[in-house]
Scaffold this motif. Structure first.
Motif, mmCIF file in Angstrom:
data_model
loop_
_atom_site.group_PDB
_atom_site.id
_atom_site.type_symbol
_atom_site.label_atom_id
_atom_site.label_comp_id
_atom_site.label_asym_id
_atom_site.label_seq_id
_atom_site.Cartn_x
_atom_site.Cartn_y
_atom_site.Cartn_z
ATOM 1 N N MET A 44 45.969 43.839 37.595
ATOM 2 C CA MET A 44 45.897 42.867 36.533
ATOM 3 C C MET A 44 44.589 42.080 36.669
ATOM 4 O O MET A 44 44.255 41.608 37.744
ATOM 5 C CB MET A 44 47.100 41.920 36.646
ATOM 6 C CG MET A 44 47.701 41.621 35.331
ATOM 7 S SD MET A 44 49.280 40.744 35.287
ATOM 8 C CE MET A 44 49.397 39.726 36.689
ATOM 9 N N VAL A 45 43.873 41.940 35.600
ATOM 10 C CA VAL A 45 42.603 41.217 35.624
ATOM 11 C C VAL A 45 42.815 39.780 36.088
ATOM 12 O O VAL A 45 42.043 39.247 36.883
ATOM 13 C CB VAL A 45 41.945 41.242 34.221
ATOM 14 C CG1 VAL A 45 40.723 40.355 34.175
ATOM 15 C CG2 VAL A 45 41.600 42.663 33.837
ATOM 16 N N THR A 46 43.863 39.152 35.604
ATOM 17 C CA THR A 46 44.127 37.752 35.967
ATOM 18 C C THR A 46 44.464 37.609 37.445
ATOM 19 O O THR A 46 44.221 36.562 38.037
ATOM 20 C CB THR A 46 45.260 37.170 35.103
ATOM 21 O OG1 THR A 46 46.394 38.042 35.181
ATOM 22 C CG2 THR A 46 44.841 37.022 33.658
ATOM 23 N N GLU A 47 45.009 38.654 38.054
ATOM 24 C CA GLU A 47 45.281 38.637 39.490
ATOM 25 C C GLU A 47 43.973 38.706 40.282
ATOM 26 O O GLU A 47 43.800 38.030 41.291
ATOM 27 C CB GLU A 47 46.188 39.819 39.846
ATOM 28 C CG GLU A 47 46.585 39.875 41.295
ATOM 29 C CD GLU A 47 47.483 41.070 41.584
ATOM 30 O OE1 GLU A 47 47.529 41.456 42.762
ATOM 31 O OE2 GLU A 47 48.098 41.614 40.661
ATOM 32 N N ARG A 48 43.040 39.507 39.808
ATOM 33 C CA ARG A 48 41.743 39.640 40.491
ATOM 34 C C ARG A 48 40.963 38.333 40.465
ATOM 35 O O ARG A 48 40.148 38.076 41.343
ATOM 36 C CB ARG A 48 40.918 40.761 39.861
ATOM 37 C CG ARG A 48 41.593 42.118 40.085
ATOM 38 C CD ARG A 48 40.675 43.270 40.053
ATOM 39 N NE ARG A 48 39.668 43.169 41.083
ATOM 40 C CZ ARG A 48 38.411 43.568 40.917
ATOM 41 N NH1 ARG A 48 38.020 44.090 39.781
ATOM 42 N NH2 ARG A 48 37.548 43.473 41.885
ATOM 43 N N ALA A 49 41.193 37.506 39.462
ATOM 44 C CA ALA A 49 40.494 36.225 39.368
ATOM 45 C C ALA A 49 40.775 35.359 40.588
ATOM 46 O O ALA A 49 39.937 34.548 40.987
ATOM 47 C CB ALA A 49 40.893 35.490 38.092
ATOM 48 N N LEU A 50 41.934 35.535 41.212
ATOM 49 C CA LEU A 50 42.267 34.746 42.401
ATOM 50 C C LEU A 50 41.371 35.080 43.582
ATOM 51 O O LEU A 50 41.178 34.249 44.468
ATOM 52 C CB LEU A 50 43.733 34.964 42.799
ATOM 53 C CG LEU A 50 44.766 34.318 41.884
ATOM 54 C CD1 LEU A 50 46.164 34.798 42.247
ATOM 55 C CD2 LEU A 50 44.683 32.801 41.963
ATOM 56 N N THR A 51 40.814 36.273 43.614
ATOM 57 C CA THR A 51 39.939 36.643 44.726
ATOM 58 C C THR A 51 38.463 36.586 44.356
ATOM 59 O O THR A 51 37.622 36.432 45.231
ATOM 60 C CB THR A 51 40.272 38.058 45.245
ATOM 61 O OG1 THR A 51 40.169 38.996 44.178
ATOM 62 C CG2 THR A 51 41.675 38.112 45.827
ATOM 63 N N LEU A 52 38.140 36.711 43.068
ATOM 64 C CA LEU A 52 36.740 36.776 42.656
ATOM 65 C C LEU A 52 36.154 35.442 42.210
ATOM 66 O O LEU A 52 34.967 35.206 42.395
ATOM 67 C CB LEU A 52 36.580 37.801 41.525
ATOM 68 C CG LEU A 52 36.950 39.230 41.877
ATOM 69 C CD1 LEU A 52 36.848 40.119 40.647
ATOM 70 C CD2 LEU A 52 36.069 39.759 42.995
ATOM 71 N N LEU A 53 36.957 34.597 41.624
ATOM 72 C CA LEU A 53 36.462 33.343 41.071
ATOM 73 C C LEU A 53 36.397 32.281 42.166
ATOM 74 O O LEU A 53 37.352 32.118 42.934
ATOM 75 C CB LEU A 53 37.405 32.881 39.959
ATOM 76 C CG LEU A 53 36.881 31.855 38.975
ATOM 77 C CD1 LEU A 53 35.671 32.386 38.209
ATOM 78 C CD2 LEU A 53 37.977 31.464 38.004
ATOM 79 N N PRO A 54 35.267 31.560 42.274
ATOM 80 C CA PRO A 54 35.170 30.506 43.291
ATOM 81 C C PRO A 54 36.330 29.506 43.172
ATOM 82 O O PRO A 54 36.779 29.184 42.067
ATOM 83 C CB PRO A 54 33.830 29.833 42.969
ATOM 84 C CG PRO A 54 33.029 30.898 42.290
ATOM 85 C CD PRO A 54 34.037 31.681 41.489
ATOM 86 N N GLN A 55 36.805 29.039 44.314
ATOM 87 C CA GLN A 55 37.989 28.185 44.354
ATOM 88 C C GLN A 55 37.851 26.928 43.501
ATOM 89 O O GLN A 55 38.802 26.538 42.817
ATOM 90 C CB GLN A 55 38.316 27.791 45.808
ATOM 91 C CG GLN A 55 39.627 27.044 45.942
ATOM 92 C CD GLN A 55 40.827 27.895 45.548
ATOM 93 O OE1 GLN A 55 40.971 29.021 46.007
ATOM 94 N NE2 GLN A 55 41.677 27.359 44.692
ATOM 95 N N ASP A 56 36.683 26.296 43.510
ATOM 96 C CA ASP A 56 36.545 25.063 42.720
ATOM 97 C C ASP A 56 36.690 25.338 41.221
ATOM 98 O O ASP A 56 37.246 24.519 40.482
ATOM 99 C CB ASP A 56 35.229 24.344 43.018
ATOM 100 C CG ASP A 56 34.000 25.144 42.614
ATOM 101 O OD1 ASP A 56 33.914 26.346 42.939
ATOM 102 O OD2 ASP A 56 33.115 24.542 41.974
ATOM 103 N N ASP A 74 55.264 40.777 39.836
ATOM 104 C CA ASP A 74 53.890 41.263 39.717
ATOM 105 C C ASP A 74 52.896 40.538 40.615
ATOM 106 O O ASP A 74 51.713 40.846 40.588
ATOM 107 C CB ASP A 74 53.414 41.142 38.267
ATOM 108 C CG ASP A 74 54.218 42.034 37.341
ATOM 109 O OD1 ASP A 74 54.589 43.141 37.769
ATOM 110 O OD2 ASP A 74 54.479 41.620 36.209
ATOM 111 N N GLY A 75 53.332 39.592 41.387
ATOM 112 C CA GLY A 75 52.434 38.836 42.240
ATOM 113 C C GLY A 75 51.784 37.689 41.482
ATOM 114 O O GLY A 75 51.911 37.553 40.271
ATOM 115 N N ASP A 76 51.108 36.843 42.206
ATOM 116 C CA ASP A 76 50.471 35.668 41.621
ATOM 117 C C ASP A 76 49.261 36.063 40.788
ATOM 118 O O ASP A 76 48.621 37.077 41.060
ATOM 119 C CB ASP A 76 50.026 34.702 42.723
ATOM 120 C CG ASP A 76 51.191 34.166 43.534
ATOM 121 O OD1 ASP A 76 52.348 34.492 43.213
ATOM 122 O OD2 ASP A 76 50.938 33.416 44.488
#
Length: 72
Positions: A1-13, A27-29
């Motif tokens: 899921m693209v939105t799932e990948r955002a949790l690892t690719l997008l900077p935390q701030d 489906d996971g977070d």
């Protein structure tokens, strides 16, 4: 899921500023980012040196949107 990948690719701030973590059992977070924030988020990423483009066809392939659909 693209939105799932955002949790690892997008900077935390930026995750904290623009997104909301959604927790699911099956489906996971994933990170939900409202469409209304898209332009501002893209501008911030570009300021940080990221090359950002939009490719809806690729997003649909990654999300499995077109799986099982018949070609027209």
């Amino acid at each position: 899921m693209v939105t799932e990948r955002a949790l690892t690719l997008l900077p935390q701030d930026l995750q904290d500023r623009y997104g909301k973590r959604q927790v699911t059992i099956h489906d996971g977070d994933y990170l939900e980012i409202p469409f209304a924030c898209e332009a501002e988020l893209v501008a911030e990423l570009r300021q940080r040196g990221y090359e950002v483009t939009r490719d809806d066809e690729l997003i649909n392939v990654i999300d499995g949107f077109n799986l099982g659909s018949q070609p027209s």
